[in-house]
Design an enzyme around this catalytic site. Structure first.
Site, PDB file in Angstrom:
ATOM      1  N   ASN A  28      -2.882  12.771  -2.968  1.00  0.00           N
ATOM      2  CA  ASN A  28      -3.862  13.025  -4.032  1.00  0.00           C
ATOM      3  C   ASN A  28      -4.595  14.336  -3.800  1.00  0.00           C
ATOM      4  O   ASN A  28      -4.804  15.133  -4.722  1.00  0.00           O
ATOM      5  CB  ASN A  28      -4.872  11.870  -4.072  1.00  0.00           C
ATOM      6  CG  ASN A  28      -4.888  11.160  -5.405  1.00  0.00           C
ATOM      7  OD1 ASN A  28      -4.145  11.514  -6.314  1.00  0.00           O
ATOM      8  ND2 ASN A  28      -5.729  10.162  -5.533  1.00  0.00           N
TER       9      ASN A  28
ATOM     10  N   ASP B 170       0.845  -1.195   0.000  1.00  0.00           N
ATOM     11  CA  ASP B 170       0.000   0.000   0.000  1.00  0.00           C
ATOM     12  C   ASP B 170       0.880   1.246   0.000  1.00  0.00           C
ATOM     13  O   ASP B 170       1.885   1.310   0.734  1.00  0.00           O
ATOM     14  CB  ASP B 170      -0.904  -0.004   1.240  1.00  0.00           C
ATOM     15  CG  ASP B 170      -1.912   1.134   1.212  1.00  0.00           C
ATOM     16  OD1 ASP B 170      -2.958   0.961   0.572  1.00  0.00           O
ATOM     17  OD2 ASP B 170      -1.652   2.182   1.835  1.00  0.00           O
ATOM     18  N   ILE B 171       0.536   2.238  -0.816  1.00  0.00           N
ATOM     19  CA  ILE B 171       1.280   3.499  -0.852  1.00  0.00           C
ATOM     20  C   ILE B 171       0.866   4.328   0.363  1.00  0.00           C
ATOM     21  O   ILE B 171      -0.318   4.601   0.569  1.00  0.00           O
ATOM     22  CB  ILE B 171       1.004   4.275  -2.149  1.00  0.00           C
ATOM     23  CG1 ILE B 171       1.403   3.433  -3.370  1.00  0.00           C
ATOM     24  CG2 ILE B 171       1.762   5.599  -2.150  1.00  0.00           C
ATOM     25  CD1 ILE B 171       1.069   4.074  -4.704  1.00  0.00           C
TER      26      ILE B 171
ATOM     27  N   GLU C  64      -4.726   2.406  -4.317  1.00  0.00           N
ATOM     28  CA  GLU C  64      -3.269   2.499  -4.168  1.00  0.00           C
ATOM     29  C   GLU C  64      -2.666   1.204  -3.657  1.00  0.00           C
ATOM     30  O   GLU C  64      -1.527   1.191  -3.175  1.00  0.00           O
ATOM     31  CB  GLU C  64      -2.904   3.659  -3.230  1.00  0.00           C
ATOM     32  CG  GLU C  64      -3.304   3.476  -1.798  1.00  0.00           C
ATOM     33  CD  GLU C  64      -4.705   3.997  -1.464  1.00  0.00           C
ATOM     34  OE1 GLU C  64      -4.920   4.348  -0.297  1.00  0.00           O
ATOM     35  OE2 GLU C  64      -5.564   4.061  -2.383  1.00  0.00           O
TER      36      GLU C  64
ATOM     37  N   HIS D 211      -5.282  14.510  -8.808  1.00  0.00           N
ATOM     38  CA  HIS D 211      -5.336  13.117  -9.267  1.00  0.00           C
ATOM     39  C   HIS D 211      -4.319  12.811 -10.371  1.00  0.00           C
ATOM     40  O   HIS D 211      -3.826  11.682 -10.458  1.00  0.00           O
ATOM     41  CB  HIS D 211      -6.750  12.775  -9.749  1.00  0.00           C
ATOM     42  CG  HIS D 211      -7.739  12.679  -8.627  1.00  0.00           C
ATOM     43  ND1 HIS D 211      -7.763  11.621  -7.750  1.00  0.00           N
ATOM     44  CD2 HIS D 211      -8.721  13.520  -8.220  1.00  0.00           C
ATOM     45  CE1 HIS D 211      -8.720  11.792  -6.858  1.00  0.00           C
ATOM     46  NE2 HIS D 211      -9.311  12.950  -7.122  1.00  0.00           N
TER      47      HIS D 211
ATOM     48  N   ASP E 103      -1.818   9.779 -10.129  1.00  0.00           N
ATOM     49  CA  ASP E 103      -1.694   8.725 -11.144  1.00  0.00           C
ATOM     50  C   ASP E 103      -0.232   8.463 -11.488  1.00  0.00           C
ATOM     51  O   ASP E 103       0.180   7.306 -11.685  1.00  0.00           O
ATOM     52  CB  ASP E 103      -2.459   9.121 -12.412  1.00  0.00           C
ATOM     53  CG  ASP E 103      -3.966   9.025 -12.247  1.00  0.00           C
ATOM     54  OD1 ASP E 103      -4.418   8.466 -11.231  1.00  0.00           O
ATOM     55  OD2 ASP E 103      -4.694   9.511 -13.132  1.00  0.00           O
TER      56      ASP E 103
END
Length: 314
Positions: A184, A176-177, A220, A189, A193
């Site tokens: 974000n 997981d980030i 994510e 966004h 991305d």
């Protein structure tokens, strides 16, 4: 020249008459990579082994005829999607209807006409190529260009079965980030991305063994499968992934103390059996990811379900 041959599509010709094999081979030799089989049994074996893009199948053969061959091909998941063109000297609409109902995509009638054979083979090879491309696209996450969750679920079942048969270890990993929502919200966004794409590239580049696998799980989150590796070996790979993402030095000023974008990793090393479900160990990997987050993020927390039966945090 070697690369050109490798790029050729593969056609399997199944016919008990050697002259027919030679004629068809001569017609198609500049167009495709040709495999020949002299009867139905050998043809099924070669279809499984070589996975041709198209099969030319004679209807009338001793022993196992073409109708029986295509029935077996359609029952086997490894060959069920390979298109089959029947070859027949019979001008019988009933036989043609039977073949089409069994799953043949076309008929070529004897005596052979070179232009017709080439036209029909080219058509069905082009259709096969398009189907293959669509299948590949259905398995790819469009943003990160790595595998998607659907493909991951397929590969997981395949690797679980393989590890169960060989009594090998399999590591299941959740990634997981860290602080991605804050990133974000702060940068937008489009920037988010780009972070997803960068992390996907890093994870892919760190997985160097042929069967190591990474996919975007959603949002994510990413998932990684590390088959046939020790617990310590898998842990080392994911620690390298964590360090490589941190080394990107993607600044996140959304945090009170600006720091680079990082990932948290939760994993489990297990030994699959037919009685066990992968869902049980996916839950463990998810729990390890939760612990990594609680312990401060940017770390790997691992559960060894094979040897030590314990948690490792690095």
């Amino acid at each position: 020249m070697a690369n050109a041959v490798m790029d050729l599509q593969r056609v399997l010709i199944i016919d008990d008459e050697k002259p027919n094999l030679m004629i068809l081979s001569e017609i198609l030799r500049d167009e495709v990579d040709i495999i020949m089989a002299k009867d139905g049994t050998q043809g099924i074996d070669k279809a499984i082994r070589f996975q041709p893009d198209l099969i030319l199948l004679d209807v009338m053969m001793p022993g196992m005829d073409g109708f029986q061959v295509i029935e077996q091909l359609r029952r086997d998941a490894r060959t069920s999607a390979i298109p089959v063109i029947f070859i027949s000297a019979l001008a019988d609409a009933g036989h043609e209807e039977q073949g089409l109902n069994l799953g043949a995509c076309d008929y070529i009638h004897k005596p052979f006409h070179t232009a017709i054979i080439l036209a029909r083979v080219r058509l069905h090879l082009q259709l096969a190529k398009q189907r293959s491309l669509l299948e590949q696209l259905a398995h790819i996450d469009p943003l990160t260009a790595i595998a998607n969750r659907r493909r991951y679920e397929e590969v997981l079942l395949t690797e679980w079965s393989a590890a169960s048969r060989s009594q090998a270890c399999l590591s299941l990993v959740m990634v997981d980030i860290d602080n991605f929502k804050l990133y974000n919200d702060h940068y937008g966004h489009a920037a988010g991305d780009k972070v997803l794409q960068s992390v996907a590239r890093v994870l892919s580049s760190q997985l160097k063994r042929p069967r190591d696998f990474v996919a975007r799980y959603g949002g994510e989150e990413f998932v990684v499968l590390l088959p046939d590796n020790s617990c310590q070996g898998s842990l080392d790979i994911m620690q390298a992934c964590r360090a490589a993402v941190e080394a990107l030095r993607i600044e996140n000023r959304a945090l009170k103390e600006a720091s680079p974008v990082t990932i948290s990793v939760g994993g489990v090393c297990c030994q699959p059996t037919p009685e066990r479900s992968p869902d049980t160990f996916l839950k463990i990997a998810d729990d390890m990811l939760y612990q990594a987050k609680r312990q401060g993020k940017n770390r790997v927390v691992w559960y060894d379900a094979v040897d030590t039966q314990g948690v490792i945090s690095v």
